[in-house]
Design a protein around this motif. Structure first.
Motif, PDB file in Angstrom:
ATOM      1  N   TRP A   1      10.962 -38.193   0.016  1.00  0.00           N
ATOM      2  CA  TRP A   1      12.148 -37.441   0.415  1.00  0.00           C
ATOM      3  C   TRP A   1      12.416 -36.264  -0.509  1.00  0.00           C
ATOM      4  O   TRP A   1      12.160 -36.312  -1.701  1.00  0.00           O
ATOM      5  CB  TRP A   1      13.377 -38.353   0.381  1.00  0.00           C
TER       6      TRP A   1
ATOM      7  N   VAL B   1      16.766 -40.035  -1.579  1.00  0.00           N
ATOM      8  CA  VAL B   1      16.360 -41.363  -1.151  1.00  0.00           C
ATOM      9  C   VAL B   1      14.995 -41.687  -1.767  1.00  0.00           C
ATOM     10  O   VAL B   1      14.089 -40.855  -1.778  1.00  0.00           O
ATOM     11  CB  VAL B   1      16.278 -41.421   0.388  1.00  0.00           C
TER      12      VAL B   1
ATOM     13  N   TYR C   1      15.990 -35.649   8.623  1.00  0.00           N
ATOM     14  CA  TYR C   1      17.047 -36.619   8.816  1.00  0.00           C
ATOM     15  C   TYR C   1      18.395 -35.976   8.504  1.00  0.00           C
ATOM     16  O   TYR C   1      18.505 -35.105   7.636  1.00  0.00           O
ATOM     17  CB  TYR C   1      16.874 -37.827   7.891  1.00  0.00           C
TER      18      TYR C   1
ATOM     19  N   ASP D   1       5.598 -41.873  13.617  1.00  0.00           N
ATOM     20  CA  ASP D   1       5.880 -42.677  12.439  1.00  0.00           C
ATOM     21  C   ASP D   1       7.373 -42.724  12.142  1.00  0.00           C
ATOM     22  O   ASP D   1       7.764 -43.109  11.053  1.00  0.00           O
ATOM     23  CB  ASP D   1       5.127 -42.117  11.229  1.00  0.00           C
ATOM     24  N   THR D   2       8.184 -42.318  13.087  1.00  0.00           N
ATOM     25  CA  THR D   2       9.620 -42.244  12.848  1.00  0.00           C
ATOM     26  C   THR D   2      10.168 -43.579  12.392  1.00  0.00           C
ATOM     27  O   THR D   2       9.977 -44.598  13.055  1.00  0.00           O
ATOM     28  CB  THR D   2      10.355 -41.821  14.136  1.00  0.00           C
ATOM     29  N   GLN D   3      10.832 -43.557  11.265  1.00  0.00           N
ATOM     30  CA  GLN D   3      11.491 -44.752  10.761  1.00  0.00           C
ATOM     31  C   GLN D   3      12.974 -44.657  11.087  1.00  0.00           C
ATOM     32  O   GLN D   3      13.597 -43.624  10.875  1.00  0.00           O
ATOM     33  CB  GLN D   3      11.276 -44.873   9.247  1.00  0.00           C
ATOM     34  N   TYR D   4      13.512 -45.754  11.575  1.00  0.00           N
ATOM     35  CA  TYR D   4      14.916 -45.814  11.954  1.00  0.00           C
ATOM     36  C   TYR D   4      15.674 -46.596  10.885  1.00  0.00           C
ATOM     37  O   TYR D   4      15.276 -47.697  10.517  1.00  0.00           O
ATOM     38  CB  TYR D   4      15.066 -46.453  13.329  1.00  0.00           C
ATOM     39  N   PHE D   5      16.759 -45.994  10.440  1.00  0.00           N
ATOM     40  CA  PHE D   5      17.488 -46.515   9.293  1.00  0.00           C
ATOM     41  C   PHE D   5      18.764 -47.244   9.685  1.00  0.00           C
ATOM     42  O   PHE D   5      19.445 -46.878  10.640  1.00  0.00           O
ATOM     43  CB  PHE D   5      17.843 -45.376   8.330  1.00  0.00           C
ATOM     44  N   GLY D   6      19.098 -48.242   8.880  1.00  0.00           N
ATOM     45  CA  GLY D   6      20.372 -48.907   9.010  1.00  0.00           C
ATOM     46  C   GLY D   6      21.457 -48.121   8.293  1.00  0.00           C
ATOM     47  O   GLY D   6      21.174 -47.112   7.627  1.00  0.00           O
ATOM     48  N   PRO D   7      22.705 -48.582   8.363  1.00  0.00           N
ATOM     49  CA  PRO D   7      23.829 -47.867   7.759  1.00  0.00           C
ATOM     50  C   PRO D   7      23.888 -48.010   6.247  1.00  0.00           C
ATOM     51  O   PRO D   7      24.632 -47.281   5.586  1.00  0.00           O
ATOM     52  CB  PRO D   7      25.050 -48.508   8.416  1.00  0.00           C
TER      53      PRO D   7
ATOM     54  N   MET E   1      22.994 -47.112  -2.950  1.00  0.00           N
ATOM     55  CA  MET E   1      22.962 -47.479  -1.527  1.00  0.00           C
ATOM     56  C   MET E   1      21.561 -47.966  -1.222  1.00  0.00           C
ATOM     57  O   MET E   1      20.574 -47.312  -1.602  1.00  0.00           O
ATOM     58  CB  MET E   1      23.289 -46.272  -0.651  1.00  0.00           C
TER      59      MET E   1
ATOM     60  N   LEU F   1       7.910 -42.888   3.113  1.00  0.00           N
ATOM     61  CA  LEU F   1       8.435 -41.538   3.232  1.00  0.00           C
ATOM     62  C   LEU F   1       8.796 -41.025   1.845  1.00  0.00           C
ATOM     63  O   LEU F   1       9.403 -41.722   1.054  1.00  0.00           O
ATOM     64  CB  LEU F   1       9.676 -41.521   4.119  1.00  0.00           C
TER      65      LEU F   1
ATOM     66  N   LYS G   1      26.981 -43.043   5.762  1.00  0.00           N
ATOM     67  CA  LYS G   1      26.104 -43.565   6.807  1.00  0.00           C
ATOM     68  C   LYS G   1      24.640 -43.475   6.388  1.00  0.00           C
ATOM     69  O   LYS G   1      24.292 -42.796   5.429  1.00  0.00           O
ATOM     70  CB  LYS G   1      26.327 -42.805   8.114  1.00  0.00           C
ATOM     71  N   GLY G   2      23.804 -44.140   7.132  1.00  0.00           N
ATOM     72  CA  GLY G   2      22.382 -44.075   6.875  1.00  0.00           C
ATOM     73  C   GLY G   2      21.762 -42.823   7.468  1.00  0.00           C
ATOM     74  O   GLY G   2      22.363 -42.168   8.320  1.00  0.00           O
ATOM     75  N   PRO G   3      20.566 -42.465   7.016  1.00  0.00           N
ATOM     76  CA  PRO G   3      19.883 -41.299   7.573  1.00  0.00           C
ATOM     77  C   PRO G   3      19.640 -41.463   9.073  1.00  0.00           C
ATOM     78  O   PRO G   3      19.221 -42.527   9.527  1.00  0.00           O
ATOM     79  CB  PRO G   3      18.564 -41.272   6.794  1.00  0.00           C
TER      80      PRO G   3
ATOM     81  N   ARG H   1       4.104 -33.122  13.494  1.00  0.00           N
ATOM     82  CA  ARG H   1       2.827 -33.467  12.874  1.00  0.00           C
ATOM     83  C   ARG H   1       2.145 -32.204  12.371  1.00  0.00           C
ATOM     84  O   ARG H   1       2.435 -31.098  12.824  1.00  0.00           O
ATOM     85  CB  ARG H   1       1.939 -34.205  13.880  1.00  0.00           C
TER      86      ARG H   1
ATOM     87  N   TYR I   1      11.032 -51.578   5.893  1.00  0.00           N
ATOM     88  CA  TYR I   1      11.092 -50.825   4.639  1.00  0.00           C
ATOM     89  C   TYR I   1      12.440 -51.015   3.969  1.00  0.00           C
ATOM     90  O   TYR I   1      13.458 -51.228   4.634  1.00  0.00           O
ATOM     91  CB  TYR I   1      10.916 -49.314   4.899  1.00  0.00           C
TER      92      TYR I   1
ATOM     93  N   TYR J   1      14.659 -48.738   1.108  1.00  0.00           N
ATOM     94  CA  TYR J   1      14.820 -47.533   0.293  1.00  0.00           C
ATOM     95  C   TYR J   1      16.139 -47.660  -0.453  1.00  0.00           C
ATOM     96  O   TYR J   1      17.025 -48.408  -0.057  1.00  0.00           O
ATOM     97  CB  TYR J   1      14.884 -46.277   1.165  1.00  0.00           C
TER      98      TYR J   1
ATOM     99  N   TYR K   1       7.003 -52.920  11.313  1.00  0.00           N
ATOM    100  CA  TYR K   1       6.964 -52.390   9.957  1.00  0.00           C
ATOM    101  C   TYR K   1       8.396 -52.308   9.436  1.00  0.00           C
ATOM    102  O   TYR K   1       9.283 -51.796  10.131  1.00  0.00           O
ATOM    103  CB  TYR K   1       6.331 -50.997   9.928  1.00  0.00           C
TER     104      TYR K   1
ATOM    105  N   PHE L   1      11.757 -44.522  -2.001  1.00  0.00           N
ATOM    106  CA  PHE L   1      11.049 -45.636  -1.390  1.00  0.00           C
ATOM    107  C   PHE L   1      10.977 -46.811  -2.360  1.00  0.00           C
ATOM    108  O   PHE L   1      10.691 -46.636  -3.543  1.00  0.00           O
ATOM    109  CB  PHE L   1       9.640 -45.174  -1.001  1.00  0.00           C
TER     110      PHE L   1
ATOM    111  N   TYR M   1       2.689 -35.600   8.373  1.00  0.00           N
ATOM    112  CA  TYR M   1       3.822 -35.911   9.238  1.00  0.00           C
ATOM    113  C   TYR M   1       5.092 -35.606   8.479  1.00  0.00           C
ATOM    114  O   TYR M   1       5.244 -36.006   7.320  1.00  0.00           O
ATOM    115  CB  TYR M   1       3.755 -37.390   9.628  1.00  0.00           C
TER     116      TYR M   1
ATOM    117  N   ILE N   1       9.517 -35.166   8.739  1.00  0.00           N
ATOM    118  CA  ILE N   1      10.705 -35.566   9.489  1.00  0.00           C
ATOM    119  C   ILE N   1      11.940 -34.925   8.880  1.00  0.00           C
ATOM    120  O   ILE N   1      12.025 -34.782   7.656  1.00  0.00           O
ATOM    121  CB  ILE N   1      10.917 -37.097   9.446  1.00  0.00           C
TER     122      ILE N   1
ATOM    123  N   PHE O   1      18.991 -48.864   1.785  1.00  0.00           N
ATOM    124  CA  PHE O   1      18.766 -48.685   3.218  1.00  0.00           C
ATOM    125  C   PHE O   1      17.539 -49.470   3.671  1.00  0.00           C
ATOM    126  O   PHE O   1      16.489 -49.451   3.026  1.00  0.00           O
ATOM    127  CB  PHE O   1      18.547 -47.206   3.555  1.00  0.00           C
TER     128      PHE O   1
END
Lengths: 116, 114
Positions: free
Chosen positions: B104, A43, B36, A103-109, A89, B102, B42-44, B51, A33, A35, A31, A45, B32, B34, A91
């Motif tokens: 925010w 932020v 951050y 469902d944790t989404q991992y973000f780039g810089p 920015m 998500l 930097k990014g989040p 949950r 995304y 943002y 998956y 979506f 859910y 989260i 992301f």
């Protein structure tokens, strides 16, 4: 630890020009995304992508925006004709709930886009 | 409409003290949540998640509390350190119809004074 990478870190462009922002998500994630975050704001979506197609997009993601996964590693965001208000920015994020059980989404810089 | 907002836009604490960052959400269908952390430029960065079938979850020096009755989420940071200085965002998600976006909040800026 695997991470999401994005290039370039900063992109300056003239209004009306096309830009392509690039992302390499975490391998084996399915998956993806995009943002955006306008300076000083929250932020927002833009779009989610799964199985080689858009699964959801926001009102921001109009006909000027497109996404593509041209190969097995890259995920790109294209803005066809940039406007001043596209300055932000951007992301990229990825996840795979089947792997992480969340469902944790991992973000780039991020890529800072400046439209002049 | 759905929205996530934060009660305190800025928070200043002394090093070693505990920090509490609050968040309110309005979409009762969200299941859910989260937190951050975002450092300047930097990014989040993922901190902790929870949950809706839980009301508390602990990580390393961080605890997230969820009160579904009043739609409130909080992040507690124990023994706050200078490296904790950043903007903290809460975000929510519900998986209805495979909706994975998500939503925010505005963010809270945490400043840790040495």
């Amino acid at each position: 630890e695997p991470e999401v990478t994005q290039t370039p870190s900063h992109q300056v462009t003239q209004m009306g020009q096309e830009v392509i922002l690039r992302c390499v998500p975490i391998s084996n994630h399915l998956y993806f995304y995009w943002y955006r975050q306008i300076l000083g704001q929250k932020v927002e979506f833009l779009v989610s992508f799964y199985n080689n197609e858009i699964s959801e997009k926001s009102e921001i993601f109009d006909d000027q925006f497109s996404v593509e996964r041209p190969d097995g590693s890259n995920f790109t965001l294209k803005i066809r004709s940039t406007k001043l208000e596209d300055s932000a920015m951007y992301f990229c994020a990825s996840n795979d709930p089947r792997v992480s059980s969340t469902d944790t989404q991992y973000f780039g810089p991020g890529t800072r886009l400046t439209v002049l | 409409g759905e929205s996530v907002g934060l009660h305190l836009p800025t928070l200043s604490v002394q090093e070693g003290d505990n920090s509490i960052i609050n968040c309110a959400y309005s979409n009762s269908a969200s299941d859910y949540f989260i937190w951050y952390k975002q450092e300047s430029g930097k990014g989040p960065q993922f901190i902790i998640d929870i949950r809706s079938n839980m009301d508390k979850r602990q990580g390393q020096r961080v605890t997230v509390l969820l009160n579904k009755t009043v739609k409130h989420l909080s992040l507690q940071i124990a023994a706050t350190q200078p490296g904790d200085s950043a903007v903290y965002f809460c975000a929510e998600n519900n998986d209805a119809g495979n909706n994975r976006k998500l939503i925010w909040g505005l963010g809270t800026s945490l400043a840790v004074n040495p």
